[in-house]
Enzyme design. Structure first.
Site, PDB file in Angstrom:
ATOM      1  N   TYR A  57       0.875  -1.048  -0.110  1.00 34.81           N
ATOM      2  CA  TYR A  57      -0.058  -0.036  -0.011  1.00 34.81           C
ATOM      3  C   TYR A  57       0.843   1.264   0.094  1.00 34.81           C
ATOM      4  CZ  TYR A  57      -2.767   3.722   1.826  1.00 34.81           C
ATOM      5  OH  TYR A  57      -3.380   5.131   1.986  1.00 34.81           O
ATOM      6  N   TYR A  96     -12.056  13.047  -0.094  1.00 34.14           N
ATOM      7  CA  TYR A  96     -12.030  13.028   1.292  1.00 34.14           C
ATOM      8  C   TYR A  96     -13.435  13.269   1.702  1.00 34.14           C
ATOM      9  CZ  TYR A  96      -6.830  12.513   0.904  1.00 34.14           C
ATOM     10  OH  TYR A  96      -5.731  12.156   0.320  1.00 34.14           O
TER      11      TYR A  96
END
Lengths: 311, 311, 311, 311
Positions: free
Chosen positions: B191, B239
């Site tokens: 990741y 977000y």
């Protein structure tokens, strides 16, 4: 013009109808629990044509679908800036009646107008001093749109009002944090009256068409407010399945626990319908998250077959 | 074909550039904090034309934007059903690095692949046994798409790896609940390597165009996976401003804390561009929620001026 | 018998008095905000002796201290088993007016009677149909104990009642989950009336002595209920400093935002006092968590000097 | 001196033994799951006398009971002030392995040393650089107290270490917020080694007596630290039943999922025992919240019969 039914639409309707038994009517409001779980209606409206499938004259209460209407009416009246002082436009992932974020996320502003907290705040922002005056601003809008004034189902209203403890808790929590304008009980009663407005799928299809056209014809709502409204439907209109509905269906839609669903298409083709299209669906048997099972099945099949996804 | 700059696009760019000072580079990753806050680049790509504004050859790390790519690659490899066994597709309203819902919402499945929890799970689902093998599946995809193999910024990777306590906490929490396949450290390292892939806005614009066309040309990703991806960008790509971006801009987009933004348009017109369009933006100064200030300003002006909203 | 003041007690009092300025009166209830921040009174009562320091005839409202009394009265009336059907006895670590756990911890039973949620539930369990009847059961208890019937401060009550939005939200949330017996508004009004009962530190000292002796003399409360009450004071009587008060002072105590503190000692010696001792303290200037600054300072010095800790 | 068993104690033991079947051994740690659910031992130690009931030579791992010991050792080494910089002393009402409050309650300091988060922080505060050095400071303490050095159960340690994903998530979350001193893996391994220290109920009774006497004899722990420790046992020693144990038993106690319970009495009489008394209990069958069923039953009967409550 009423469309002659195509075999395809009729087949999709029959397929969806058979899924009714996978859900059951909402049981937390006594007056909703006794609905006939086998009902299923679909109406499609474009600027030239309407299509009816099933029980499209059956009346049911808007419940959460009214959140779309009251948001538009309140925002047209108050302006986006003022409304956003009281309610944000963000999805949450929480249950529609959750209160946790009102305490955990300072200053406790409701995250969006599609959850109960936000919708009660919006009811407090509707013009008018009494609950009835507030509700009238929404009924006036609907009367202009539908060419008839919708009725309010008094039995459902009273049934919800008597058991509105959770919603009342939300309303007073909002007041404590400064996100209810004016009297709490007025806002709460207005909200519950709004939820009890009765419509048919034909009415929902007209509402969807109004949204789809960015407000052509009467009544007047500013196009930028209609775009915000449709974005809200896409991001948080379908309870806790909103993200999956966006991913797998891809249409701005709003559901209610009575089993109704309102959807709108900006530019699509469904048999004889072309361009902006509104869709109204209704079937009282709902799934775990609160969405009508047959309606969701129908919408998914329509989206797949007619390539309706916005994405 | 490289477009000659119109006065309008140049003016929008200049306007947006002046907003840089309202934000500042991400400071929680040392290697990002030293970025030049005055940089601003915009690239627009359609099937016939490309437009460059500003520092479009400047390289920066993808950070959260890679979540879009790794989701597509993992889902193409594993299938939607298997992926959804490990990660849901619902927006949350929580911070991108929040862990609360992993405990409070049983069984602790991450809500979507655009938050860190979901993206770490997705990294664990990428084919390959080692971090590098997993990352290679994404780099292979990008090489096919960009006709060059992107590099990984080792300094940024090491900087993030050294301070990855929160992400490691998330990863082990996911493992405890069964939502990491295989080794935790492997998924976490993969990741963080993915976050450190370097691109330019020209690369982002190509990615956007790929999404916009539902995957025309190489590499191959199934159209239904691309639709899910774009829905995720719309509902949770920006977000905690995702809802407001959907409401006021209305374009599927994904941002990263390095200041990049990836956006895609299904069918639009921007000066000489017609049809499917990809947009890449980059400016390191970000706002409170993590979105690039100048990029957001530019995207809003583009959306208003060229009527780009999906709604 | 009134004790002649020792130099030591007088010195501890003077030391504590000087700490008043580190806090300030509660400001969320207008009628409390105007209290004289320089007031400070301490009363000590044992079976043979009473000691008064400072303004021990100054009257103030019980506020949260009444939670101790109403719990005893309701539990004596209903029995421990029935009461525990409606409220648990566990500390929480949450703010006294928090609602999160009512939703996050199924089935939403209040965790203890010392937080507002639990105290409103307890008010609903007091015998009587009207708020006044419920309050009378507590006033009857206090009249027997204090040999005078305490008054209710109407101004404070009205001040709290007008701004009781948060408490009303809690009350309706409890009702929605089945943890209010009877009418919500009745329970809420009873709770707020109880908070407005006026006492002096001399009264608090008598209450403390009653608890310390396990209920010697009139009125009658079962000893096992008094033990539960004292355990609740130890584990959750001092707001979010309860754990630290147990650790560093070690005395069952209950505070209120008006600045009062009630404490009890099973078997101690403070100058001429021996055996069971009750202590009442009052100083309106409170700290961040809601405890009276001078009172806490005094209690800590008493505990250290006279070795009062239960541990 | 070994006490001759009275009929009363033997009868209480038999009664408690029969409740074993209401629980079952902890199943989340493989090595604990295979414990004999019928075991039950009780040891009572005062300064002149010891009493043994049942399998008092059976060894079991301390699990959470070690949190009491490591808190004392770390706090003696570091001082109360420094320790409280890293961990608070407040009960929570949350599960022992909950992480929510680490995120929701800024700055994420663990609420107390009796939950896993706080105990891992405490492990990081023990003197020493390696896990073994840290564990040795606790084993040194226990060796002085028990006149033998306890062993560590390697099988249990490995079993817990292999499945420590949740504890590792907690540890890295703490590190991200600055509440782990030094290396995370060192603290975590030390914590899990500490949990695997083996004792008998006779050992627990000696530990309880040490606490009860405020540290008479070797080793040395400051009395004020012992008082804090006992307060922590009272407010948060018995998992999510701590409040009810304080209310209905009223004794500072600490349990572990292996089925052990440590309790201490400041000044009591149990048959031939007078004054400070320590009690150790063990029975592997635990209830829903993690407390040994037979041990709790025994402790409640002892408290009732011998009037042991601190309140």
């Amino acid at each position: 013009m009423q469309q002659e039914l195509t075999n395809k639409l009729q087949q999709l309707y029959e397929d969806a109808l058979s899924t009714c038994q996978q859900g059951s009517p909402a049981d937390y409001i006594p007056a909703l629990a006794k609905a006939n779980a086998q009902l299923f209606a679909v109406s499609i409206a474009s600027q030239q044509l309407t299509t009816q499938l099933g029980d499209s004259t059956e009346r049911f209460t808007l419940q959460s679908i009214v959140k779309v209407i009251s948001f538009m009416v309140a925002t047209e009246a108050r302006g986006v800036e003022e409304v956003m002082h009281y309610v944000d436009l963000e999805p949450t992932g929480d249950a529609f009646n959750s209160m946790i974020r009102l305490e955990s996320s300072k200053p406790g502003k409701p995250f969006n107008p599609m959850i109960n907290a936000g919708a009660i705040t919006i009811a407090s922002l509707l013009h008018g001093t009494t609950p009835n005056e507030k509700v009238d601003t929404v009924l006036d809008f609907l009367e202009q749109l539908l060419h008839k004034r919708p009725s309010i189902n008094g039995e459902v209203f009273l049934s919800e009002f008597d058991t509105a403890h959770r919603n009342r808790a939300i309303a007073y929590h909002l007041k404590a944090n400064g996100f209810i304008v004016g009297d709490v009980e007025t806002a709460l009663k207005a909200y519950l009256l709004l939820c009890s407005i009765e419509v048919t799928t034909q009415d929902l299809a007209k509402m969807g068409l109004f949204l789809a056209t960015d407000g052509e014809g009467a009544p007047f709502i500013s196009p930028h407010i209609l775009k915000i409204t449709k974005a809200l439907m896409m991001t948080c209109g379908m309870y806790n399945a909103s993200g999956k509905v966006a991913a797998f269906i891809g249409i701005p839609a709003k559901s209610g626990v009575s089993g109704g669903v309102l959807a709108c298409l900006k530019d699509a083709t469904i048999e004889g319908h072309h361009g902006a299209i509104g869709i109204g669906l209704f079937s009282p048997a709902i799934d775990d998250v609160g969405n009508s099972v047959a309606s969701m099945h129908m919408l998914k099949q329509l989206a797949d077959h007619y390539h309706l996804s916005y994405f």
